[in-house]
Design a protein around this motif. Structure first.
Motif, mmCIF file in Angstrom:
data_model
loop_
_atom_site.group_PDB
_atom_site.id
_atom_site.type_symbol
_atom_site.label_atom_id
_atom_site.label_comp_id
_atom_site.label_asym_id
_atom_site.label_seq_id
_atom_site.Cartn_x
_atom_site.Cartn_y
_atom_site.Cartn_z
ATOM 1 N N UNK A 94 15.353 -18.058 33.884
ATOM 2 C CA UNK A 94 16.356 -18.382 34.887
ATOM 3 C C UNK A 94 16.589 -17.229 35.862
ATOM 4 N N UNK A 95 16.422 -15.996 35.386
ATOM 5 C CA UNK A 95 16.566 -14.838 36.267
ATOM 6 C C UNK A 95 15.391 -14.753 37.230
ATOM 7 N N UNK A 96 14.189 -15.011 36.719
ATOM 8 C CA UNK A 96 13.016 -15.003 37.594
ATOM 9 C C UNK A 96 13.117 -16.084 38.665
ATOM 10 N N UNK A 97 13.586 -17.279 38.283
ATOM 11 C CA UNK A 97 13.735 -18.362 39.241
ATOM 12 C C UNK A 97 14.826 -18.064 40.268
ATOM 13 N N UNK A 98 15.888 -17.408 39.833
ATOM 14 C CA UNK A 98 16.938 -17.032 40.779
ATOM 15 C C UNK A 98 16.409 -16.047 41.816
ATOM 16 N N UNK A 99 15.596 -15.095 41.354
ATOM 17 C CA UNK A 99 14.988 -14.151 42.292
ATOM 18 C C UNK A 99 14.048 -14.864 43.253
ATOM 19 N N UNK A 100 13.250 -15.798 42.745
ATOM 20 C CA UNK A 100 12.350 -16.551 43.607
ATOM 21 C C UNK A 100 13.138 -17.366 44.635
ATOM 22 N N UNK B 55 4.515 -19.918 37.710
ATOM 23 C CA UNK B 55 5.331 -20.050 36.498
ATOM 24 C C UNK B 55 4.654 -20.887 35.415
ATOM 25 N N UNK B 56 3.598 -21.639 35.760
ATOM 26 C CA UNK B 56 2.922 -22.519 34.805
ATOM 27 C C UNK B 56 3.871 -23.562 34.236
ATOM 28 N N UNK B 57 4.846 -23.997 35.026
ATOM 29 C CA UNK B 57 5.847 -24.959 34.563
ATOM 30 C C UNK B 57 6.189 -25.921 35.692
ATOM 31 N N UNK B 58 5.581 -27.096 35.773
ATOM 32 C CA UNK B 58 5.891 -28.047 36.846
ATOM 33 C C UNK B 58 7.357 -28.465 36.890
ATOM 34 N N UNK C 177 21.458 -10.049 40.229
ATOM 35 C CA UNK C 177 20.115 -9.925 39.681
ATOM 36 C C UNK C 177 19.919 -8.550 39.063
ATOM 37 N N UNK C 178 19.215 -8.464 37.926
ATOM 38 C CA UNK C 178 19.015 -7.174 37.265
ATOM 39 C C UNK C 178 17.994 -6.316 38.013
ATOM 40 N N UNK C 179 17.939 -5.047 37.641
ATOM 41 C CA UNK C 179 17.033 -4.104 38.299
ATOM 42 C C UNK C 179 15.575 -4.420 38.018
ATOM 43 N N UNK C 180 15.297 -5.161 36.950
ATOM 44 C CA UNK C 180 13.913 -5.465 36.592
ATOM 45 C C UNK C 180 13.195 -6.305 37.646
ATOM 46 N N UNK C 181 13.930 -7.057 38.455
ATOM 47 C CA UNK C 181 13.287 -7.880 39.483
ATOM 48 C C UNK C 181 13.290 -7.190 40.840
ATOM 49 N N UNK C 182 13.778 -5.932 40.899
ATOM 50 C CA UNK C 182 13.816 -5.220 42.178
ATOM 51 C C UNK C 182 12.434 -5.055 42.809
ATOM 52 N N UNK C 183 11.362 -4.721 42.035
ATOM 53 C CA UNK C 183 10.037 -4.647 42.669
ATOM 54 C C UNK C 183 9.597 -5.962 43.308
ATOM 55 N N UNK C 184 9.926 -7.079 42.670
ATOM 56 C CA UNK C 184 9.577 -8.374 43.260
ATOM 57 C C UNK C 184 10.370 -8.620 44.543
ATOM 58 N N UNK C 185 11.651 -8.264 44.540
ATOM 59 C CA UNK C 185 12.456 -8.425 45.743
ATOM 60 C C UNK C 185 11.932 -7.547 46.873
ATOM 61 N N UNK C 186 11.475 -6.335 46.535
ATOM 62 C CA UNK C 186 10.920 -5.448 47.555
ATOM 63 C C UNK C 186 9.656 -6.041 48.157
ATOM 64 N N UNK C 187 8.805 -6.641 47.323
ATOM 65 C CA UNK C 187 7.619 -7.318 47.850
ATOM 66 C C UNK C 187 8.025 -8.511 48.712
ATOM 67 N N UNK C 188 9.051 -9.231 48.277
ATOM 68 C CA UNK C 188 9.516 -10.381 49.041
ATOM 69 C C UNK C 188 10.097 -10.022 50.387
ATOM 70 N N UNK C 189 10.534 -8.776 50.566
ATOM 71 C CA UNK C 189 10.978 -8.353 51.889
ATOM 72 C C UNK C 189 9.853 -8.478 52.904
ATOM 73 N N UNK C 190 8.605 -8.288 52.446
ATOM 74 C CA UNK C 190 7.456 -8.334 53.336
ATOM 75 C C UNK C 190 6.833 -9.725 53.374
ATOM 76 N N UNK D 67 7.907 -11.919 41.118
ATOM 77 C CA UNK D 67 9.107 -12.352 40.407
ATOM 78 C C UNK D 67 8.761 -13.217 39.206
ATOM 79 N N UNK D 68 7.748 -14.076 39.357
ATOM 80 C CA UNK D 68 7.345 -14.931 38.240
ATOM 81 C C UNK D 68 6.797 -14.125 37.074
ATOM 82 N N UNK D 69 6.252 -12.931 37.332
ATOM 83 C CA UNK D 69 5.680 -12.100 36.275
ATOM 84 C C UNK D 69 6.657 -11.075 35.726
#
Length: 416
Positions: free
Chosen positions: A291-297, A142-145, A261-274, A283-285
């Motif tokens: 806030x949506x990206x962080x919720x997905x993470x 995220x480039x955000x400490x 969570x919106x459909x835009x983060x579904x690919x990240x969630x699918x990767x997170x399954x593995x 998800x960060x990208x």
């Protein structure tokens, strides 16, 4: 047909499908394996190995017994766990998954935990480590400490809440009656030191042997982690190449909608399954508000990914601990983390209005996988996707079943 025969057939089909896919796409396999190895070597290995060695040394020195006596008044009311479990809890939270599972198995073998207590401990105390949350996710992805505090409060706070929920899991008859509590703080401290000294004498190994055994055990665990991480990275890349990820993205989109969570983060969630690292990176990208990206993470970190779940399954299969409570806890933790995140974000955003300010990245992540050189025909795509989906569904079962069989064989061997 017996259930064991069906399970064996599924394992054979999964391995056969994996071999066929690996031979058909060696370039994809190589690049995905290199990416998994880079993530393991730059993030996982240095963050985990020192804690694993110290944990092995601490077990031999009797430190868990000291904390066990000191924290027994807290562990029982909150989590219905004996005092020695406090060591596994604190080290597991500090070093990340799958350290808690390894310590729980060791303590179960030593008789410090009952079966139910071990399952309860592994279920809620399997978490990401602070180094990974801060350096890899908050700064590297995220480039955000400043995001580290948000992620940590949600991740560890919901893990503690999950532990309180899991205190109601299991039969109370499968618990030891704790010894009488000391009446003064001085008596408590004296009893803690006495327990540590008794455990050290019972172990009996000199410090040099302790250190050697600790390094050997820690290296074995970290290489197990690295191998599974690389394997799941390759599996996900092959699914992507064969078009099988589309179905998983659809499932992830449905599950994400239940969590808001919106459909835009579904690919990240699918990767997170593995794999949790690759899922958090995706998800960060994602092209959604921070806030949506962080919720997905947060949900991905709580779910922990199939790679971590396979690691935990392989470790607890060496004992009589069951995998089902841990798997149920991962689902509950993901739901809790996604739900609690919205409240946590409002709280932290109120304290720090500049929460989304970017910062330079520390960890460099490997570049995305190159596209396959040759497009697959529809029939080939369907065949490879089917084989890989079979592999994905049977992998955890295969790891746990084979490891359990090996453990039973070792226990059945007559002692020399």
């Amino acid at each position: 047909m017996h259930a064991r025969s069906i399970r064996n057939a599924a394992v054979v089909a999964a391995v056969t499908g994996a071999i066929a896919a690996f031979l058909a796409h060696p370039g994809v396999v190589f690049h995905a394996a290199r990416r998994g190895a880079e993530i393991w070597g730059t993030v996982v290995f240095p963050a985990t190995l020192p804690f694993l060695i110290l944990a092995e040394l601490s077990l031999g020195l009797g430190i868990p017994h000291f904390f066990g006596v000191m924290l027994q008044p807290i562990m029982r009311p909150l989590f219905r766990l004996p005092g020695p479990a406090s060591f596994a809890l604190t080290v597991g939270l500090a070093s990340g998954y799958p350290m808690t599972a390894r310590l729980a198995v060791r303590m179960r073998e030593a008789g410090a935990l009952t079966r139910t207590e071990g399952e309860r401990l592994v279920a809620f105390a399997t978490t990401a480590d602070p180094v990974f949350l801060t350096a890899a996710v908050a700064v590297g992805f995220f480039h955000a400490p400043a995001y580290a505090a948000v992620l940590a409060s949600v991740h560890y706070g919901t893990a503690i809440a999950l532990g309180i929920l899991f205190r109601f899991y299991g039969d109370r008859r499968d618990e030891r009656v704790p010894s009488a509590a000391p009446r003064t703080p001085g008596e408590l401290i004296a009893r803690a030191f006495q327990a540590m000294d008794d455990a050290r004498r019972a172990d009996g190994r000199p410090f040099g042997r302790l250190l050697s055994d600790g390094v050997e055990g820690a290296l074995a665990t970290t290489f197990l982690i690295g191998g599974l991480l690389i394997f799941f990275s390759v599996l996900m890349a092959l699914l992507e190449t064969a078009g099988g990820m589309a179905a998983l993205v659809g499932v992830a989109a449905f599950a994400g909608s239940l969590l808001g969570l919106p459909e835009a983060v579904a690919p990240a969630l699918a990767r997170g399954l593995f794999e949790v690292t690759l899922g958090a990176e995706a998800a960060a990208a994602a092209a959604v508000p921070p806030e949506v990206r962080l919720q997905a993470v947060s949900a991905i970190l709580a779910w922990a990914g199939g790679s971590v779940q396979a690691q935990v399954g392989a470790l607890i299969a060496r004992s009589d601990l069951r995998f089902r409570p841990f798997f149920l806890a991962r689902i509950l933790h993901a739901v809790l983390a996604a739900a609690v995140f919205r409240l946590a974000w409002r709280f932290w955003a109120h304290l720090n209005p500049d929460l989304a300010a970017p910062a330079p990245a520390i960890f460099a992540v490997a570049p995305p996988l190159p596209p396959p050189a040759v497009a697959l025909a529809a029939g080939e795509r369907l065949a490879v996707a089917g084989a890989l989906l079979i592999l994905a569904s049977g992998l955890v079962l295969a790891v746990t079943a084979l490891t359990a069989a090996a453990g039973r064989w070792r226990r059945s061997r007559p002692e020399a």
